[in-house]
Design a protein around this motif. Structure first.
Motif, PDB file in Angstrom:
ATOM      1  N   LYS A  51      -1.715  22.612   5.366  1.00 13.20           N
ATOM      2  CA  LYS A  51      -3.163  22.798   5.468  1.00 13.20           C
ATOM      3  C   LYS A  51      -3.873  22.181   4.257  1.00 13.20           C
ATOM      4  N   LEU A  52      -3.311  22.350   3.078  1.00 10.79           N
ATOM      5  CA  LEU A  52      -3.905  21.781   1.874  1.00 10.79           C
ATOM      6  C   LEU A  52      -3.962  20.257   1.968  1.00 10.79           C
ATOM      7  N   GLY A  87     -18.767   5.827  -0.391  1.00 12.56           N
ATOM      8  CA  GLY A  87     -18.139   4.517  -0.404  1.00 12.56           C
ATOM      9  C   GLY A  87     -16.785   4.408  -1.074  1.00 12.56           C
ATOM     10  N   THR A  88     -16.309   5.499  -1.668  1.00 16.80           N
ATOM     11  CA  THR A  88     -15.017   5.475  -2.347  1.00 16.80           C
ATOM     12  C   THR A  88     -14.400   6.874  -2.320  1.00 16.80           C
ATOM     13  N   SER A  89     -13.108   6.929  -2.475  1.00 15.51           N
ATOM     14  CA  SER A  89     -12.418   8.221  -2.507  1.00 15.51           C
ATOM     15  C   SER A  89     -12.666   8.908  -3.853  1.00 15.51           C
ATOM     16  N   PRO A  90     -12.721  10.237  -3.881  1.00 11.90           N
ATOM     17  CA  PRO A  90     -12.918  10.933  -5.154  1.00 11.90           C
ATOM     18  C   PRO A  90     -11.639  11.050  -5.991  1.00 11.90           C
ATOM     19  N   ILE A  91     -10.509  10.606  -5.442  1.00 10.91           N
ATOM     20  CA  ILE A  91      -9.231  10.672  -6.157  1.00 10.91           C
ATOM     21  C   ILE A  91      -8.653   9.267  -6.307  1.00 10.91           C
ATOM     22  N   SER A  92      -7.759   9.105  -7.275  1.00 15.16           N
ATOM     23  CA  SER A  92      -7.164   7.793  -7.517  1.00 15.16           C
ATOM     24  C   SER A  92      -5.932   7.538  -6.650  1.00 15.16           C
ATOM     25  N   GLU A  93      -5.292   8.568  -6.194  1.00 12.72           N
ATOM     26  CA  GLU A  93      -4.060   8.437  -5.405  1.00 12.72           C
ATOM     27  C   GLU A  93      -4.393   8.124  -3.941  1.00 12.72           C
ATOM     28  N   GLN A  94      -3.591   7.272  -3.335  1.00 11.20           N
ATOM     29  CA  GLN A  94      -3.764   6.967  -1.917  1.00 11.20           C
ATOM     30  C   GLN A  94      -2.916   7.914  -1.075  1.00 11.20           C
ATOM     31  N   PHE A  95      -3.418   8.231   0.103  1.00 10.42           N
ATOM     32  CA  PHE A  95      -2.638   9.003   1.066  1.00 10.42           C
ATOM     33  C   PHE A  95      -1.562   8.102   1.662  1.00 10.42           C
ATOM     34  N   GLU A  96      -0.366   8.659   1.811  1.00  8.00           N
ATOM     35  CA  GLU A  96       0.697   7.961   2.508  1.00  8.00           C
ATOM     36  C   GLU A  96       0.666   8.358   3.981  1.00  8.00           C
ATOM     37  N   VAL A  97       1.216   7.500   4.822  1.00  6.61           N
ATOM     38  CA  VAL A  97       1.278   7.728   6.260  1.00  6.61           C
ATOM     39  C   VAL A  97       2.625   8.383   6.564  1.00  6.61           C
ATOM     40  N   TRP A  98       2.605   9.696   6.808  1.00  7.82           N
ATOM     41  CA  TRP A  98       3.817  10.440   7.133  1.00  7.82           C
ATOM     42  C   TRP A  98       3.738  10.894   8.594  1.00  7.82           C
ATOM     43  N   GLN A  99       4.844  11.385   9.095  1.00  4.08           N
ATOM     44  CA  GLN A  99       4.945  11.794  10.503  1.00  4.08           C
ATOM     45  C   GLN A  99       3.867  12.804  10.895  1.00  4.08           C
ATOM     46  N   TYR A 100       3.603  13.783  10.048  1.00  2.00           N
ATOM     47  CA  TYR A 100       2.654  14.841  10.397  1.00  2.00           C
ATOM     48  C   TYR A 100       1.262  14.595   9.839  1.00  2.00           C
ATOM     49  N   GLY A 101       0.989  13.347   9.496  1.00  2.00           N
ATOM     50  CA  GLY A 101      -0.355  12.995   9.051  1.00  2.00           C
ATOM     51  C   GLY A 101      -0.380  12.498   7.623  1.00  2.00           C
ATOM     52  N   LEU A 161      -4.999  21.124  12.135  1.00  2.00           N
ATOM     53  CA  LEU A 161      -5.615  20.071  11.329  1.00  2.00           C
ATOM     54  C   LEU A 161      -4.803  18.781  11.445  1.00  2.00           C
ATOM     55  N   SER A 162      -3.498  18.907  11.538  1.00  2.00           N
ATOM     56  CA  SER A 162      -2.635  17.739  11.713  1.00  2.00           C
ATOM     57  C   SER A 162      -2.944  17.041  13.035  1.00  2.00           C
ATOM     58  N   ARG A 163      -3.212  17.820  14.076  1.00  2.00           N
ATOM     59  CA  ARG A 163      -3.564  17.221  15.369  1.00  2.00           C
ATOM     60  C   ARG A 163      -4.843  16.398  15.260  1.00  2.00           C
ATOM     61  N   ILE A 164      -5.797  16.861  14.459  1.00  2.00           N
ATOM     62  CA  ILE A 164      -7.040  16.111  14.262  1.00  2.00           C
ATOM     63  C   ILE A 164      -6.729  14.769  13.608  1.00  2.00           C
ATOM     64  N   THR A 165      -5.861  14.790  12.592  1.00  2.00           N
ATOM     65  CA  THR A 165      -5.546  13.534  11.890  1.00  2.00           C
ATOM     66  C   THR A 165      -4.776  12.560  12.778  1.00  2.00           C
ATOM     67  N   HIS A 166      -4.177  13.047  13.861  1.00  2.00           N
ATOM     68  CA  HIS A 166      -3.413  12.192  14.767  1.00  2.00           C
ATOM     69  C   HIS A 166      -4.265  11.594  15.894  1.00  2.00           C
ATOM     70  N   GLN A 167      -5.522  11.939  15.961  1.00  2.00           N
ATOM     71  CA  GLN A 167      -6.384  11.386  17.009  1.00  2.00           C
ATOM     72  C   GLN A 167      -6.536   9.872  16.829  1.00  2.00           C
ATOM     73  N   PRO A 168      -6.675   9.144  17.923  1.00  2.00           N
ATOM     74  CA  PRO A 168      -6.810   7.680  17.833  1.00  2.00           C
ATOM     75  C   PRO A 168      -7.990   7.204  16.977  1.00  2.00           C
ATOM     76  N   GLU A 169      -8.977   8.052  16.758  1.00  2.00           N
ATOM     77  CA  GLU A 169     -10.131   7.678  15.942  1.00  2.00           C
ATOM     78  C   GLU A 169      -9.910   7.915  14.452  1.00  2.00           C
ATOM     79  N   SER A 170      -8.742   8.409  14.070  1.00  2.00           N
ATOM     80  CA  SER A 170      -8.506   8.775  12.669  1.00  2.00           C
ATOM     81  C   SER A 170      -8.015   7.602  11.826  1.00  2.00           C
ATOM     82  N   GLY A 171      -8.254   7.712  10.533  1.00  2.00           N
ATOM     83  CA  GLY A 171      -7.750   6.723   9.591  1.00  2.00           C
ATOM     84  C   GLY A 171      -6.239   6.716   9.529  1.00  2.00           C
TER      85      GLY A 171
END
Length: 150
Positions: free
Chosen positions: A27-28, A44-58, A117-127
């Motif tokens: 959830k976090l 226009g930019t992320s508030p953090i310096s780290e990028q999200f990785e693409v994992w199986q559950y989002g 929340l993971s299901r939301i991130t898996h929608q075709p409209e998600s980043g």
């Protein structure tokens, strides 16, 4: 200056403590994604310096994963700490725009389980979906800004 991912997590965790809402590591991760997504869309930019990785559950922030891995699927009961054992948060008084985004995401998703929340991130409209289907390891700021999943 961008915030540390684990420091910003503490702002989210404090909301959980204050409201009695349980926050699991999954959830976090998703709350952090929605905060970064909404902030990037607005500013226009992320508030953090780290990028999200693409994992199986989002989307996953590796530093956050490492910090809270010991909790498994259980609620997190401690704040992230630095090497000296100190816990820090982003100053919301000094960053009112970020505070507003955190509040908005928290109000919208605070009672939603991590798997939902993971299901939301898996929608075709998600980043995440955009990066995943392109075979990329990371979610870019453009992916965040173009995310339309709800």
């Amino acid at each position: 200056m961008r915030a540390s991912s684990t420091v910003l997590c503490n702002n989210v965790l404090l909301r959980g403590v204050n409201s009695g809402e349980k926050i699991t590591p999954m959830k976090l991760q998703k709350l952090m994604y929605f905060i970064c997504r909404d902030y990037a869309k607005q500013y226009g930019t992320s508030p953090i310096s780290e990028q999200f990785e693409v994992w199986q559950y989002g989307p996953v922030l590796p530093s956050v994963y490492s910090e809270f891995k010991p909790f498994g699927a259980n609620p997190i009961t401690e704040f992230a700490r630095d090497a000296q054992g100190a816990a820090y948060m982003v100053s919301e008084r000094d960053n009112p725009d970020l505070a507003q985004i955190i509040d908005s995401v928290w109000q919208k998703y605070r009672s939603t389980p991590g798997i939902s929340l993971s299901r939301i991130t898996h929608q075709p409209e998600s980043g995440w979906y955009r990066a995943y289907t392109a075979g990329r390891q990371y979610i870019t700021e453009e992916d965040l800004k173009s995310d339309r999943a709800e």
